[in-house]
Design a protein around this motif. Structure first.
Motif, mmCIF file in Angstrom:
data_model
loop_
_atom_site.group_PDB
_atom_site.id
_atom_site.type_symbol
_atom_site.label_atom_id
_atom_site.label_comp_id
_atom_site.label_asym_id
_atom_site.label_seq_id
_atom_site.Cartn_x
_atom_site.Cartn_y
_atom_site.Cartn_z
ATOM 1 N N ASP A 246 1.724 6.793 -6.788
ATOM 2 C CA ASP A 246 0.592 7.607 -7.224
ATOM 3 C C ASP A 246 0.746 9.080 -6.866
ATOM 4 O O ASP A 246 -0.162 9.879 -7.128
ATOM 5 C CB ASP A 246 -0.707 7.073 -6.606
ATOM 6 N N GLY A 247 1.845 9.438 -6.232
ATOM 7 C CA GLY A 247 2.087 10.847 -5.948
ATOM 8 C C GLY A 247 2.084 11.242 -4.496
ATOM 9 O O GLY A 247 2.321 12.417 -4.169
ATOM 10 N N ALA A 248 1.824 10.322 -3.579
ATOM 11 C CA ALA A 248 1.895 10.640 -2.160
ATOM 12 C C ALA A 248 3.353 10.786 -1.737
ATOM 13 O O ALA A 248 4.256 10.203 -2.347
ATOM 14 C CB ALA A 248 1.212 9.550 -1.337
ATOM 15 N N THR A 249 3.564 11.542 -0.676
ATOM 16 C CA THR A 249 4.901 11.754 -0.132
ATOM 17 C C THR A 249 5.062 10.976 1.160
ATOM 18 O O THR A 249 4.198 11.047 2.044
ATOM 19 C CB THR A 249 5.140 13.245 0.150
ATOM 20 N N VAL A 250 6.139 10.221 1.280
ATOM 21 C CA VAL A 250 6.422 9.511 2.528
ATOM 22 C C VAL A 250 7.075 10.509 3.478
ATOM 23 O O VAL A 250 8.264 10.830 3.352
ATOM 24 C CB VAL A 250 7.327 8.291 2.295
ATOM 25 N N VAL B 282 -1.883 13.010 0.081
ATOM 26 C CA VAL B 282 -2.773 11.910 -0.305
ATOM 27 C C VAL B 282 -4.065 12.496 -0.864
ATOM 28 O O VAL B 282 -4.638 13.431 -0.299
ATOM 29 C CB VAL B 282 -3.064 10.989 0.891
ATOM 30 N N ARG B 283 -4.541 11.964 -1.967
ATOM 31 C CA ARG B 283 -5.803 12.393 -2.561
ATOM 32 C C ARG B 283 -6.911 11.408 -2.198
ATOM 33 O O ARG B 283 -6.649 10.203 -2.038
ATOM 34 C CB ARG B 283 -5.668 12.485 -4.079
ATOM 35 N N PRO B 284 -8.151 11.884 -2.071
ATOM 36 C CA PRO B 284 -9.250 11.019 -1.622
ATOM 37 C C PRO B 284 -9.469 9.783 -2.470
ATOM 38 O O PRO B 284 -9.957 8.767 -1.971
ATOM 39 C CB PRO B 284 -10.474 11.950 -1.675
ATOM 40 N N TYR C 80 0.833 -1.202 0.000
ATOM 41 C CA TYR C 80 0.000 0.000 0.000
ATOM 42 C C TYR C 80 0.871 1.257 0.000
ATOM 43 O O TYR C 80 0.587 2.229 -0.710
ATOM 44 C CB TYR C 80 -0.908 0.017 1.231
ATOM 45 N N VAL C 81 1.924 1.242 0.817
ATOM 46 C CA VAL C 81 2.812 2.408 0.902
ATOM 47 C C VAL C 81 3.500 2.643 -0.439
ATOM 48 O O VAL C 81 3.564 3.778 -0.945
ATOM 49 C CB VAL C 81 3.843 2.223 2.030
#
Length: 502
Positions: A359-363, A386-388, A352-353
């Motif tokens: 997809d563009g999320a930042t850790v 994170v986008r919905p 998932y991470v």
């Protein structure tokens, strides 16, 4: 950096052997097979169980059926059943250290947390004992001179109780004592990963005075041992806690004989935070809500919905506090986040991470598995930007992964909170109580926490909307869930015949 508490080897620990409880006897499985549990924090076998097949499940159901139809338990007074539950509560408290150790070693949860759960479980058993004596019906003497109506509440019958691996003793304690208080008989199937403490509970209930066949406990996989408990015609009700997918299958099986079903399923729970919130208190609650039980919790506060004006500051502060969380040995009292239940589940969490990052999320913190020399562990992880519509914002990761989303208006926050299939719980943080009540009334979830998160009490009902389940556990009506309603319509005096001429 994550603070690591490296696991210590168990040394000369002796594997604990368990049998099944059927009709008041501790027995082996009909096929002679066993299941072994490898401790997720230490990588060694700690428990061995007799594995139930379909025939063993059917034996247990038959024992519960006899105990309900012909045995003393449903016919005891409420005070007699209450005393058994109170004795059980005292024995749970007396054996709390043993039970907590079993839950910690098998599930990977921190031992200090497990001890807290045992204290809560004992309280639930005492609360159920009190409700046993308060169960009552209704009477109506307002139906005319010739009619008296009485409404009874009777035990529903044989109840199958199927529990998950993440809170082995606590969740069985949210179900079993209330079924017993109502006068039902039961077949309990804990997860095959964490069955030990439930089997010890069988010993406790025997010693507390539960008659043979009232509580039967079998261990096995869902297809072999669980499926018969959800479809057998001699079972009157199924109470299940677990994933939404298995909940759907349970409901489908139960529909074959139109059983009553209670389901406590998944969650993807939001915490909505406004700029006027007490951020010091919220940040502590955010870290607790995300990483409690390693995030393997249906109630985990895994979605932060932050006002844009404070999002960057709050995310940085949560990351700073996350770096201080102690991860590692479940048996070390200092540990706050323990082991992940299986290697396969750890791989799922990491997937998932990785997908979110692609997809563009930042850790913003963590993001990877940890090598502590033994067992399987995941770093507390924060994903920002994170986008919905992302999977990590919509699906239950069931790990220590926190997704950060943002909003500008109250309407937008409510829309994001309600945009998923789940509706178990939610939190709202604001000093303005009008804001809290607006969110509380419009977010579709079974529990709304206001300026706190994941608090609870035996008196407060628990359960969800939509795909988070059906029905409620705990609370003053919990015993009633295990009953049927029967109407006695009594005529007084001579009744006029329908066919007589007027």
């Amino acid at each position: 950096m994550t603070v690591l508490v490296k696991p210590k080897a168990l040394g000369d620990y002796k594997v604990r052997e368990f049998r099944m409880l059927i009709d008041g006897k501790w027995v082996d499985g009909a096929e002679g097979r066993t299941l072994e549990r490898v401790a997720p924090g230490h990588g060694v076998t700690v428990s061995r169980y007799q594995a139930a097949a379909k025939v063993d499940a059917e034996r247990a159901i038959a024992a519960a059926r006899r105990a309900f139809d012909d045995g003393p338990w449903p016919r005891m007074t409420a005070s007699e059943r209450s005393l058994v539950l109170l004795r059980a509560a005292d024995m749970i408290a007396a054996r709390a250290d043993e039970l907590a150790f079993l839950d910690a070693i098998e599930s990977g949860k921190p031992i200090s947390q497990a001890k807290g759960e045992l204290a809560g479980a004992a309280d639930i058993w005492r609360y159920a004992a009190a409700l046993a004596r308060d169960l009552s019906g209704e009477s109506y003497n307002t139906l005319g001179d010739g009619t008296l109506g009485v409404v009874l509440r009777e035990a529903i019958g044989v109840v199958s109780i199927i529990t998950p691996w993440n809170f082995p003793f606590l969740i069985v304690s949210q179900k079993l004592p209330f079924a017993l208080a109502a006068g039902c008989t039961t077949v309990v199937k804990p997860s095959e990963l964490t069955s030990a403490s439930t089997l010890v509970l069988g010993e406790i209930l025997e010693a507390a005075g539960a008659p043979a066949g009232v509580v039967n406990i079998i261990v096995g996989t869902g297809p072999e041992a669980g499926a018969p408990l959800t479809s057998h015609p001699d079972v009157d009700m199924v109470s299940f806690t677990g994933s939404t997918g298995v909940g759907r299958l349970t409901m489908t099986n139960a529909a074959q004989t139109l059983k009553k079903v209670s389901l406590e399923l998944g969650g993807k729970n939001p915490q909505i935070v406004f700029p006027d919130a007490n951020l010091d208190e919220f940040i502590d609650a955010a870290v607790f809500g995300a990483y409690f039980n390693a995030g393997e919790c249906c109630n985990a506060g895994s979605r932060l919905i932050l006002h844009r004006d404070i999002a960057d500051e709050v995310t940085a502060r949560i990351a700073s506090l996350s770096a201080k969380v102690k991860v590692g040995d479940p048996l070390d009292p200092k540990t706050q986040v323990g082991a992940i239940i299986t290697p396969q589940h750890l791989e799922k969490i990491a997937g998932y991470v990785s997908s979110a990052a692609s997809d563009g999320a930042t850790v913003a913190h963590g993001g990877a598995a940890l090598d502590l020399g033994m067992g399987q562990f995941m770093a507390p992880t924060i994903l920002s930007s994170v986008r919905p519509e992302m999977a990590v914002a919509r699906e239950e990761v069931f790990g220590p992964v926190l997704s950060v989303l943002t909003f500008e208006t109250t309407e937008e926050a409510i829309r994001i909170a309600n945009s998923i299939d789940y509706g178990l719980s939610a939190g709202v943080w604001s000093r303005d109580f009008d804001t809290c009540l607006t969110i509380g009334r419009r977010v579709r979830a079974g529990t709304i926490w206001m300026n706190t998160f994941m608090d609870g009490a035996s008196e407060l009902p628990f359960g969800g909307y939509r795909q988070s389940g059906l029905g409620r556990e705990l609370g003053r009506h919990a015993v009633e869930d295990y009953t049927e309603t029967k109407t006695l319509n009594m005529h007084i005096g001579q009744r006029t015949n329908w066919w007589m001429p007027r």
